[in-house]
Design an enzyme around this catalytic site. Structure first.
Site, PDB file in Angstrom:
ATOM      1  N   ASN A 139      56.541  82.047   6.090  1.00 53.06           N
ATOM      2  CA  ASN A 139      55.716  81.260   5.191  1.00 53.06           C
ATOM      3  C   ASN A 139      55.830  79.620   5.222  1.00 53.06           C
ATOM      4  O   ASN A 139      54.946  79.068   5.324  1.00 53.06           O
ATOM      5  CB  ASN A 139      55.982  81.621   3.663  1.00 53.06           C
ATOM      6  CG  ASN A 139      55.415  83.060   3.293  1.00 53.06           C
ATOM      7  OD1 ASN A 139      54.767  83.760   4.248  1.00 53.06           O
ATOM      8  ND2 ASN A 139      55.846  83.635   2.406  1.00 53.06           N
ATOM      9  N   ARG A 169      41.309  90.456  11.595  1.00 57.34           N
ATOM     10  CA  ARG A 169      42.674  90.470  12.107  1.00 57.34           C
ATOM     11  C   ARG A 169      42.932  91.873  12.421  1.00 57.34           C
ATOM     12  O   ARG A 169      42.952  92.771  11.423  1.00 57.34           O
ATOM     13  CB  ARG A 169      43.692  90.103  11.143  1.00 57.34           C
ATOM     14  CG  ARG A 169      43.711  88.352  10.744  1.00 57.34           C
ATOM     15  CD  ARG A 169      44.929  88.022  10.078  1.00 57.34           C
ATOM     16  NE  ARG A 169      44.785  87.098   9.441  1.00 57.34           N
ATOM     17  CZ  ARG A 169      44.945  85.737   9.804  1.00 57.34           C
ATOM     18  NH1 ARG A 169      45.080  85.536  11.087  1.00 57.34           N
ATOM     19  NH2 ARG A 169      44.800  84.553   9.143  1.00 57.34           N
ATOM     20  N   ARG A 210      43.214  82.100  11.862  1.00 53.61           N
ATOM     21  CA  ARG A 210      44.360  81.352  12.000  1.00 53.61           C
ATOM     22  C   ARG A 210      45.527  81.887  12.545  1.00 53.61           C
ATOM     23  O   ARG A 210      46.075  82.937  11.931  1.00 53.61           O
ATOM     24  CB  ARG A 210      44.701  80.348  10.754  1.00 53.61           C
ATOM     25  CG  ARG A 210      45.809  79.378  11.350  1.00 53.61           C
ATOM     26  CD  ARG A 210      45.934  78.535  10.135  1.00 53.61           C
ATOM     27  NE  ARG A 210      45.001  77.552   9.641  1.00 53.61           N
ATOM     28  CZ  ARG A 210      44.621  77.459   8.546  1.00 53.61           C
ATOM     29  NH1 ARG A 210      44.990  78.076   7.498  1.00 53.61           N
ATOM     30  NH2 ARG A 210      43.683  76.571   8.363  1.00 53.61           N
ATOM     31  N   HIS A 263      34.777  86.312   6.719  1.00 53.91           N
ATOM     32  CA  HIS A 263      35.968  86.888   6.304  1.00 53.91           C
ATOM     33  C   HIS A 263      35.766  88.481   5.534  1.00 53.91           C
ATOM     34  O   HIS A 263      36.357  89.001   5.159  1.00 53.91           O
ATOM     35  CB  HIS A 263      36.619  86.016   5.389  1.00 53.91           C
ATOM     36  CG  HIS A 263      38.150  86.186   4.764  1.00 53.91           C
ATOM     37  ND1 HIS A 263      38.247  86.767   3.546  1.00 53.91           N
ATOM     38  CD2 HIS A 263      39.052  86.303   5.605  1.00 53.91           C
ATOM     39  CE1 HIS A 263      39.652  86.919   3.497  1.00 53.91           C
ATOM     40  NE2 HIS A 263      40.169  86.616   4.733  1.00 53.91           N
ATOM     41  N   TYR A 302      50.467  95.911   3.249  1.00 54.07           N
ATOM     42  CA  TYR A 302      49.594  95.237   2.034  1.00 54.07           C
ATOM     43  C   TYR A 302      49.249  96.455   1.212  1.00 54.07           C
ATOM     44  O   TYR A 302      48.812  97.318   1.642  1.00 54.07           O
ATOM     45  CB  TYR A 302      48.386  94.476   2.923  1.00 54.07           C
ATOM     46  CG  TYR A 302      49.240  93.479   3.689  1.00 54.07           C
ATOM     47  CD1 TYR A 302      50.147  93.060   3.966  1.00 54.07           C
ATOM     48  CD2 TYR A 302      47.974  92.547   4.135  1.00 54.07           C
ATOM     49  CE1 TYR A 302      50.504  92.144   4.927  1.00 54.07           C
ATOM     50  CE2 TYR A 302      48.171  91.526   5.072  1.00 54.07           C
ATOM     51  CZ  TYR A 302      49.493  91.259   5.461  1.00 54.07           C
ATOM     52  OH  TYR A 302      49.894  90.127   6.284  1.00 54.07           O
ATOM     53  N   HIS A 343      47.328  92.341  -2.099  1.00 51.51           N
ATOM     54  CA  HIS A 343      46.432  91.913  -1.406  1.00 51.51           C
ATOM     55  C   HIS A 343      45.038  92.219  -1.715  1.00 51.51           C
ATOM     56  O   HIS A 343      43.959  91.594  -1.480  1.00 51.51           O
ATOM     57  CB  HIS A 343      46.466  92.123   0.235  1.00 51.51           C
ATOM     58  CG  HIS A 343      45.636  91.268   1.123  1.00 51.51           C
ATOM     59  ND1 HIS A 343      44.692  91.679   1.927  1.00 51.51           N
ATOM     60  CD2 HIS A 343      45.803  90.089   1.661  1.00 51.51           C
ATOM     61  CE1 HIS A 343      43.914  90.982   2.532  1.00 51.51           C
ATOM     62  NE2 HIS A 343      44.682  89.651   2.384  1.00 51.51           N
TER      63      HIS A 343
END
Length: 691
Positions: A46, A376, A406, A436, A469, A593
């Site tokens: 992180n 992703r 990213r 997204h 998640y 999440h």
């Protein structure tokens, strides 16, 4: 005149507090030891991203001479000083926790030893390993007048070596070289030990290399070996308007990332002053220096904890996600979804139905088209293989691949090329906007008519992260959702004016406006004396206008519960402004999440929405995001049950105080309730709805 107190918390300082909550999980003696080690790894990862993106961005502003305050009352320079101070304090705590964890692990026979602790047998074993495995991949890089300082890659571990000629004087300036610790090899090297021993001993790769580093420098004597690590600015700067080929432009920018401006230098405490000064001069680092008492980059602890043989008693009990009963034993998933909507809650329920759905669609002769977004995906994605098979079978397959995700850019480029090779239509989204939204559309011919099947989710189409998640996903064949899904893909892949959405709310055109209307409706109900209630679960809340709207609703008397895992710029519990707002954060075994929104809507049906978007400016205005209503009343109840479970958590939930700090929620009844562990009982939140 005293400085006016801002009504908002700063985003980056709030993030630091989030990472502190992760660190607290490493410090929690109630967590299994190897899981505590994993939390230490997460803290490191992180911090790497925070430094390479957020701190790097603030330093860019400082270099540009910006002195304007942000809406939370900080100038770039003032914020930078505060962040570095808090980050330095956190790193000190992190390494104190590292020592605590490994003292406890040693009681279970698990040790990371220094080379000088090894006996003759262990030293012989490590010598053999070094000469057979490590030595061939090492490259010493000298720095002198003819050989300039080499490129130091971001977030890689290096050794700075000071040397003298054999027989040389100690008064002479030392020779300087660097050696990269090869990331292709395991950072922790096991010692075989005695067959009768239950001990597991390891040495760190950098310590092993240091011991034998003299073998790289014939005729010279190394007298100081100093580990160091550099973090560079990792933000991509893309000219999407001028790019003829976005994929090629991103590939070029990824190569440029290697030369990003240095942001942070990590060294071990006690580094030789000459080595430190050389590094600071050559890397042009002045202030952002972290001197660390322990191994640099604790992210290796994730693999260490996962790959350690045995010792399951030091881990969380293994939990196998349940295959949803709605699909269990059913040969035709389309038939199930045609009859009813199906909600999945990962990781308690398996991600396999999503893979199975796309695979079934790929081989079904009645399926004409498959369209999906890809932000992703995992390294061995079943979905990618199924989409390729569908295209090869002649179906129309369209995949919107987000190349700008990213740190996943390279992987997504590889998937894009593979899908194009298989015959899929690959689209890279709209200029200036990241895609997204998480949506999958299947168009199927049934009895002479076309029917649309849709999956929308809060998380990525990634079967790996679906086990780590918490996320929710909805399968539906509702015609309004299907029509909106087709319109959304048309907007992204072609030329189309903004659609008049009947179900969806889509960023950047109308998602923010929809949310504001929903909040204002609750506010108006409260002002009229009617019941009003909002529950919103998300990862981050930092958009000023959304916060102001929540403040307005609170002042009108709306009871608001916010479940915000990470950044939160809203100050709850402030008299006259946010008395009716409570903010909690849950940090536990799984990364929270899900984005779920609930509005009481007095006088009508309660409304519940799933969304891909956090309430951040970038999500609401700079990305293609999606919010989808849940029409099925039973599934709305299921989602409300999930939210209420989070709100009842008194073990891993913390409440946000107006000063930006968090405190654990204490149990009034004395009975602990840990929402993630309770959610493993599917019946607790799904009840009998699915059966």
């Amino acid at each position: 005149m005293s400085k006016q107190v801002s009504p908002y918390l700063n985003r980056d300082l709030s993030w630091i507090e989030f990472n502190r909550r992760v660190l607290q999980e490493a410090q929690d003696i109630c967590n299994p030891l190897l899981e505590r080690a994993k939390f230490l790894a997460i803290v490191s990862s992180n911090m790497d991203e925070f430094m390479s993106v957020r701190v790097a961005g603030i330093e860019d502003q400082m270099r540009a001479g910006l002195t304007k305050m942000d809406f939370t009352g900080y100038t770039p320079a003032g914020l930078w000083k505060r962040l570095i101070k808090r980050a330095t304090s956190m790193v000190y705590e992190q390494y104190s926790s590292y020592r605590d964890v490994f003292r406890s692990l040693s009681n279970h026979g698990i040790n990371i030893q220094s080379m000088d602790e090894l006996g003759p047998i262990g030293m012989k074993e490590m010598s053999d390993y070094f000469h057979e495995i490590v030595f061939p991949v090492l490259t010493p890089m000298a720095v002198d007048q003819s050989r300039p300082f080499p490129l130091v890659h971001s977030k890689e571990l290096y050794l700075a070596v000071l040397l003298r000629r054999e027989g040389g004087s100690e008064e002479e300036d030392p020779f300087f070289a660097i050696v990269q610790v090869p990331s292709i090899l395991s950072r922790f090297v096991p010692l075989s030990g005695r067959s009768s021993s239950k001990k597991l001993d390891f040495v760190l790769l950098e310590d092993l290399i240091e011991t034998f580093i003299h073998t790289l420098f014939n005729g010279y004597v190394p007298f100081s070996v100093n580990p160091f690590r550099l973090t560079r600015n990792a933000d991509l700067t893309l000219d999407e308007e001028g790019a003829e080929d976005l994929l090629e432009e991103i590939e070029k920018e990824l190569r440029r990332r290697r030369w990003g401006i240095p942001v942070r230098l990590e060294v071990c405490k006690g580094i030789h002053p000459y080595a430190l000064q050389t590094l600071m001069d050559e890397l042009e680092i002045r202030d952002n220096l972290f001197q660390i008492e322990g191994p640099l980059d604790l992210s290796f602890l994730m693999k260490f904890a996962d790959q350690l043989p045995g010792h399951d008693n030091l881990r969380y009990e293994k939990v196998e996600p349940v295959y949803p009963r709605e699909f269990e034993g059913e040969a035709d998933m389309f038939d199930v979804i045609r009859q009813r909507d199906v909600l999945l809650y990962h990781p308690y329920e398996s991600f396999e139905p999503v893979n199975d759905f796309v695979t079934e669609a790929a081989y079904d002769p009645d399926v004409l088209a498959i369209k999906m977004t890809m932000y992703r995906v995992s390294g061995q994605s079943v979905l990618v293989q199924a989409l390729a098979k569908a295209a090869e079978a002649g179906k129309q397959v369209t995949v919107v691949v987000e190349l700008k995700a990213r740190f996943d850019e390279e992987r997504n480029i590889a998937w894009a090329r593979q899908l194009e090779k298989a015959g899929c239509h690959v689209v890279y989204g709209l200029v200036g906007l990241k895609t997204h939204a998480k949506i999958l559309l299947v168009v199927r011919r049934e009895k002479g008519v076309l029917r649309r099947y849709v999956h929308v989710g809060t998380g990525n189409y990634n079967d790996n992260t679906a086990t780590l998640y918490t996320d929710t996903g909805l399968f539906t064949s509702h015609p309004i959702v299907g029509a909106d899904a087709s319109a959304l893909f048309n907007e992204v892949t072609g030329y189309s004016t903004p659609h008049d959405w009947r179900a969806f709310a889509v960023a950047p055109t109308d998602l923010k406006g929809k949310l504001i209307r929903l909040i204002d409706r609750e506010r108006d109900n409260a002002l009229a004396g009617r019941p009003a209630r909002i529950i919103a679960k998300m990862n981050s809340l930092s958009n000023q206008e959304m916060i102001d709207k929540l403040y307005e609703a609170s002042q009108a008397g709306v009871k608001i519960d916010l479940i915000v895992r990470g950044v939160c710029c809203l100050k709850p519990g402030v008299a006259g402004r946010s008395d009716n707002i409570r903010v909690i954060s849950i940090v536990d075994r799984y990364l929270e999440h899900s984005r779920i929104m609930y509005f009481l809507n007095d006088g009508g049906e309660e409304e519940v929405y799933l969304s891909s978007a956090d309430w951040m400016t970038r999500n609401l205005l700079k990305r293609i995001e999606l919010m989808c209503p849940v029409f099925d009343a039973g599934l709305r109840t299921v989602l409300i049950n999930m939210l209420n479970m989070n709100l009842e958590d008194n073990v891993k939930a913390r409440f946000l105080k107006p000063n930006g700090l968090y405190e654990h929620i204490s149990s009034e009844s004395g009975k602990p309730f840990r929402s993630q562990f309770e959610a493993m009982s599917i019946e607790l939140w799904k009840g009998n709805y699915a059966y």
